[in-house]
Structure formats: C-alpha cells, structure tokens
Scaffold this motif. Sequence first.
Motif, PDB file in Angstrom:
ATOM      1  N   GLU A  65      -4.625   0.278  -1.899  1.00  0.00           N
ATOM      2  CA  GLU A  65      -4.966  -0.619  -0.791  1.00  0.00           C
ATOM      3  C   GLU A  65      -4.393  -2.000  -1.092  1.00  0.00           C
ATOM      4  O   GLU A  65      -4.284  -2.405  -2.245  1.00  0.00           O
ATOM      5  CB  GLU A  65      -6.485  -0.737  -0.607  1.00  0.00           C
ATOM      6  CG  GLU A  65      -7.186   0.528  -0.187  1.00  0.00           C
ATOM      7  CD  GLU A  65      -8.689   0.325  -0.069  1.00  0.00           C
ATOM      8  OE1 GLU A  65      -9.104  -0.802   0.292  1.00  0.00           O
ATOM      9  OE2 GLU A  65      -9.434   1.273  -0.348  1.00  0.00           O
ATOM     10  N   GLY A  66      -4.059  -2.724  -0.012  1.00  0.00           N
ATOM     11  CA  GLY A  66      -3.599  -4.095  -0.162  1.00  0.00           C
ATOM     12  C   GLY A  66      -2.151  -4.198  -0.585  1.00  0.00           C
ATOM     13  O   GLY A  66      -1.381  -3.232  -0.507  1.00  0.00           O
ATOM     14  N   ILE A  92       0.821  -1.192   0.000  1.00  0.00           N
ATOM     15  CA  ILE A  92       0.000   0.000   0.000  1.00  0.00           C
ATOM     16  C   ILE A  92       0.872   1.267   0.000  1.00  0.00           C
ATOM     17  O   ILE A  92       1.847   1.361   0.741  1.00  0.00           O
ATOM     18  CB  ILE A  92      -0.958   0.017   1.213  1.00  0.00           C
ATOM     19  CG1 ILE A  92      -1.854   1.265   1.184  1.00  0.00           C
ATOM     20  CG2 ILE A  92      -0.195  -0.063   2.519  1.00  0.00           C
ATOM     21  CD1 ILE A  92      -2.942   1.244   2.221  1.00  0.00           C
ATOM     22  N   VAL A 106      -4.664   3.023   7.174  1.00  0.00           N
ATOM     23  CA  VAL A 106      -4.387   4.417   6.830  1.00  0.00           C
ATOM     24  C   VAL A 106      -4.702   5.339   8.000  1.00  0.00           C
ATOM     25  O   VAL A 106      -5.771   5.268   8.602  1.00  0.00           O
ATOM     26  CB  VAL A 106      -5.203   4.834   5.583  1.00  0.00           C
ATOM     27  CG1 VAL A 106      -5.000   6.311   5.290  1.00  0.00           C
ATOM     28  CG2 VAL A 106      -4.778   4.006   4.387  1.00  0.00           C
ATOM     29  N   ASP A 137       0.078  -5.359   7.729  1.00  0.00           N
ATOM     30  CA  ASP A 137      -1.133  -4.647   7.303  1.00  0.00           C
ATOM     31  C   ASP A 137      -1.040  -3.198   7.724  1.00  0.00           C
ATOM     32  O   ASP A 137      -0.722  -2.887   8.883  1.00  0.00           O
ATOM     33  CB  ASP A 137      -2.381  -5.276   7.937  1.00  0.00           C
ATOM     34  CG  ASP A 137      -2.609  -6.693   7.450  1.00  0.00           C
ATOM     35  OD1 ASP A 137      -2.448  -6.911   6.232  1.00  0.00           O
ATOM     36  OD2 ASP A 137      -2.918  -7.562   8.281  1.00  0.00           O
ATOM     37  N   ALA A 193      -4.946  -6.220  -4.677  1.00  0.00           N
ATOM     38  CA  ALA A 193      -4.719  -4.811  -4.381  1.00  0.00           C
ATOM     39  C   ALA A 193      -5.658  -3.936  -5.193  1.00  0.00           C
ATOM     40  O   ALA A 193      -6.133  -4.334  -6.263  1.00  0.00           O
ATOM     41  CB  ALA A 193      -3.266  -4.436  -4.670  1.00  0.00           C
TER      42      ALA A 193
END
Length: 696
Positions: free
Chosen positions: A268-269, A223, A452, A449, A238
């Motif tokens: 993301e991911g 990310i 945000v 992980d 992602a």
Amino acid sequence: MNAVIIHESRGRIRLRLKQKSLSLQQADLLEAWFKKQTWVQQATVHERTQCLILHYTGSRDQVLQNLKGLTWEQMESLTLPSHSSRVLNRAFEEKLVGKVAMKIFGTLFLPPPFRIARVLLHALPFLRRGLRCLFNRKIKVELLDAISIGISVFRKDFATAGSVMFLLELGELLEEWTRKKSVQDLAQCMSLNVDRVWLSTPDGEILTPISQIQPGDQVIVRIGGIVPVDGVVSQGEAMVNQASLTGESIPVAKRPGSFVYAGTTVAEGECTIWVKQISGQSRYDQIVAMIEHSEQLKSTAESKASSLADKLVPYTFAGSLLSFILTRNITRALSVLMVDFSCALKLAMPLAVLSAMNEAGREHITVKGGKFLEKIAQADTVIFDKTGTLTRACPQVAQVIAFSGREENEMLRLAACLEEHFPHSMANAVVEEAKRRGLKHEELHSKVDYIVAHGISSRVNQERVLIGSAHFIFEDEKCTISAEDQEKFDNLPLEYSHLYLAIGEQLAAVICITDPLREEAPAVLAALRGLGIQKTVMLTGDSRRTASVIAARVGVDEFCAEVLPEGKANYVASLRAAGHTVVMVGDGINDSPALSEADAGIAISDGAAIAQEIADITIAAESLWELVRLRQISLELMARIHAIYRFVIGFNGGLIALGVAGILPPSTSATLHNLSTLGISIHSMTALPNKKQRPL
C-alpha cells in the motif's frame, strides 16, 4: 573476436577462442552476453577447452559478422551475478579429484606405517564429533560413525576404517556440492529481475535502467511495485511486504528514515527511497539464508525423514548390543554398527527435493520451498483468476470510445499516463496501444492513487481524473453521463471488457479491451484433471456476462464473477475449511490475498510484483503448460520419496540381518552401506521422469 570454427551444422556452430587461457569470469561474461542476443537460442562456454557452442537463428553470415565485431570491451558493461555456478563447480571438482587422487596414491604408494598414520590422523575429526554427541547426550549418526571407526582402529583393521572414512568424506563432499549448487540455482531463480525504475530528478520522474542507478540516487516505488534496491525511505509512507526475507506475514509500515530491502514489495502507498546499495546486491545472500535456514519451507516428507533418521539411531545401537550378547562375536556386532538408516534418509530426501525444485526452475517454474511441491501433489482443487491467467497476460485495446466531444487519442494518452505506474495486464494494454499509436504521454498529473480492484485517481490541470471499473466510476465516485451521450453509452459493444475514464466527475471515454483466451487453457485444464485434480474454478472481478463466456470456453467446473479481492480470499478459505487442498493461480495485485490464503499460491511471472512475492510458486507467462509440468514434478517427487523410504529400510535392514548372521564382515557391510547411500543420493539428484503433455 578471434576464433576458429571447429564444427558446424544447421543452426549450430562450435568455435575455439584463439587466446592462451579463458578465466572463469571471462567465460561467465561471454555466456551472459550471448544469452542476451535475440539471434542466440542457446550459448555454452567451456573455459577449460576455450570452446563456445552457439545455437542460433537467422543467417550464418550475419552470425559470423556479429562474432567478428565482438570485443571484450563491449561486454564489460554487463553485470554478472556475485555468485557464479561455474566458480562453485570448479572448486568442488578440484576437491573431488584431489580426494580421489590422494586415496589412490596412499593405497598404492605409501608404506604401511604411513598408511596407518594417515588413517589415525583422518579418524580424529570423526572421533571428535562422536565425543561431542556423547557429551551433549545426543545419540546421532556421528556417534555411530565414531564408534564403528574407533572399533575398527582398535582391532587394527585400518583398511576398513580408511574405506569407511573415505566413503563418508566423499558422501559429505557430494552432499555439500549438490546442496550448494541447488540452493544457488534456486536463489538465482528467485533473485530480482528488475530492469528499470522510476528515478526522481529535479526535472521529474524518469524511467531509468537499473544498471544506471548509483548510491545516493532517489527512486520511487508505488503500490504493487518491487523494491529494487536496499535503501532508506526519504519521502512518503508505505506498507511493505517483507515475507520473502523476514517471514513476517503482515506488511510493515515504512516511513521517512525506515530501511527497506531489495526484493520486498509495496502493498500500500508509495515512497521515495534513498539508494544505499545498488541492484539488490545483498538480495542473493538474503535468499540463500532464507532457503538454507527456513524450516517452514521444508516438506513434511523431509521433516519426517530427518526425524525418523534420528529416531532409528538408538535401535541400531540396540541391535548391535543384542547381536554381541547373543553371539559373543564383536565382528557381528560391528557389522550392525557399520550400517544405519539415518545417512541415506537425511541425505537423499533433501537432495531429492532440491533436485526437483532445480528441475522445476529449468522448466521456468520457481518454487520457494519443498513443502509447496508436496501441497501441489496433494491438491484436489485449482482456482484460476481470469484476466492475465486464463486469458492472455497482455490484453489488447480493441476500441476507444470518447464522450462529451473529447478526442479519442487524447483520452488514450491520458489513460496511458496514469496506467503506466501500476503494471497489470489491462494497464499494460492501454500503455501498449498508446505506444502503437505513437502517443507520447508526459507526466502531467499529480500524485497517483491506486484503489485495489477499483481504479486510479489523480488530478490533471486542476481536474480530478479517474480510471477504472464501472463500479468505481459510477457507484463509488458518482460520475455522470451527459444526456447526449446516453444512447452511445447504452450501445457499448458487449463482447469487450470496459475500462472507464472520467474527468471532472463526468464520463470522458470508455476503453474497450479484448481479452483473448489462452489457446492452451482448455487442454491444460483437461490435463490437470487427468493428473487427479477434481475441481477447477475461475474467479474474476469482471461482469457475469463476460465471465460466463470465458468459463464456457475454457471448461472450468465453476465460476464466480464480480468478486473483490477479499471475496477471492474468502472463497479459498471456505474450500480449505471444507477439507480441500487448494491451489490458487493469479497474476494481479487483487489476487494477492487469495494467493496468500491458498495451500499453494502460484503467480504468473509478468504479473504484479507483489503477487509474485506473496506467491509460493511462480510460473512463466508464456504458457499454462507449466502448471501441468509442476503437477507432474510434484507427483514424481513424492513417488521418488516413497521409493527412497522402501529402498533404505529394505536394503539396510538386509545388511543388518546378514551382519548378525555372520555372512557379511564389518568392512563389507560398511562398504555396501556407504555405496548404497551414495547411490541413492546420486539417484535423488537425477532428473525426474519427463512426461510432458505439451502438444508438439
């Protein structure tokens, strides 16, 4: 390297290479090698004269020693851009010299019959373009050119026809040259600057130079990271932001088997990519296509000029017809046809904008489209992120406070192991402090992980490890503090920002981050106000206590603390809804929504890749004075555009009036019109007035 010194002064040396010739590729290679050396301030290679000019620092003897030991074999490992500005310039220089030489030769040495045949041959492409416009029922400048040239040929005024065609061809050549050069320079500014990637190997992840990546390798992108290569997703899932290449505003899901493009960013991911094409080789051409074909990047002024130019063509025809009806003089009617407004407007406006974008590039500012310069000129509000923007892009670790009897260096080692995967200013501070202390942090954790604006979660030795804000650690994750450590926790130094590390749902350490204010920030804000900015705002996810101290020192009009990413975007949207033109300046993943929401988003160059990709403009990380220069360039560009309008309408209107009055013959009208078009175009390509306010 075999060379002789031609001239030298303090810190500067000019050498001539002792070899028969220097190819364009060798010149590029030599220049690129020297620009990578820390002791070289500036390097220029002139391939025609085989000269090298170096501006250097340090000892002259050491410089000469480095030059003596340099060989072409040492430079072969360098990767040159697939598109060379030197090659482009050489090609157009030869075209320009050849065209002028042929014109002079034809005028001085060809017999009249051959000159006439040459004019007729040259007239065919212009007549063909004019007929195409007629068949398509479009009244455009090509039709004007064809009719004026055709009438001149019909009247046997071959000298006028030849001069008009020569000037038109010269203008087209200069336009093509300038546009290609500007687009190429801009594309190179926007090309990838990825040095290292995470390579997946049987022994784990290895941080590897991009130059060593080959087709078939597997690279990992998480990310906020930029996709460094074209390839196919082999593992993971992602959401990838492809706005810079495809214009899609919403991130696209990428799963195993999906193709990903170099230069896009992971929103993301995370995913593992099977490399198809190395080093983003296709990225340059993709950017060039985007710049050349994306109408949405054109400024309103450019679009208006193009539209106005086409709208004025019928009036030119009407004026010519009216002149013939009133005077019954075809010469006066032809004088009107020889002059039109569209050439200068269509040529000068894009060149002015591209030139301004190119000049911004020389100031370490990358602008992705002319319309964003226009928005910067119109802006009345500038919003700043705090960390990494108003404060230094590389905060420093001031102190590590360990809890529960843990060892300080071990906690820092663990924090660096997690933070190195997600480049942000505070993460960089942790990694750099570990490096300064000589702590090696092997990959001991499982999948990492990133949440945000909150923190990072992973597992080490079967225990869950968390690092992030107080909100994330204590409120979201419900981590606790042991009773014996409560007093130590209550006495944490308040002058620092805090990064919390928890292991097994218990606080393990607090990393105190000092976030020094950029020295130039107060002066930059004052300079922006002097350039017409009415309101400055600071948004931050930090505590109100920390934010109030920074806001007071930097001198913003307002500040908002403890703001999440969606809160920043909502704040920007509310200002725009109130009628403000808003510029957002930020550097992190959490600034991306606000950057996208603003009229113009500006990212700091060493911030998160996704912020740079979403932003409309990127400035260098070294200084905020680039913001002042950007505002100046934008205002100067708009002033130049308005001046172009006034000159084109006034000068060409005057030519038409003099032609109708019979004072100017068609050949003179055509010559003056085309020379003025070339003149205003060349003026559009010149540097804008330099009014830097950076202190000496």
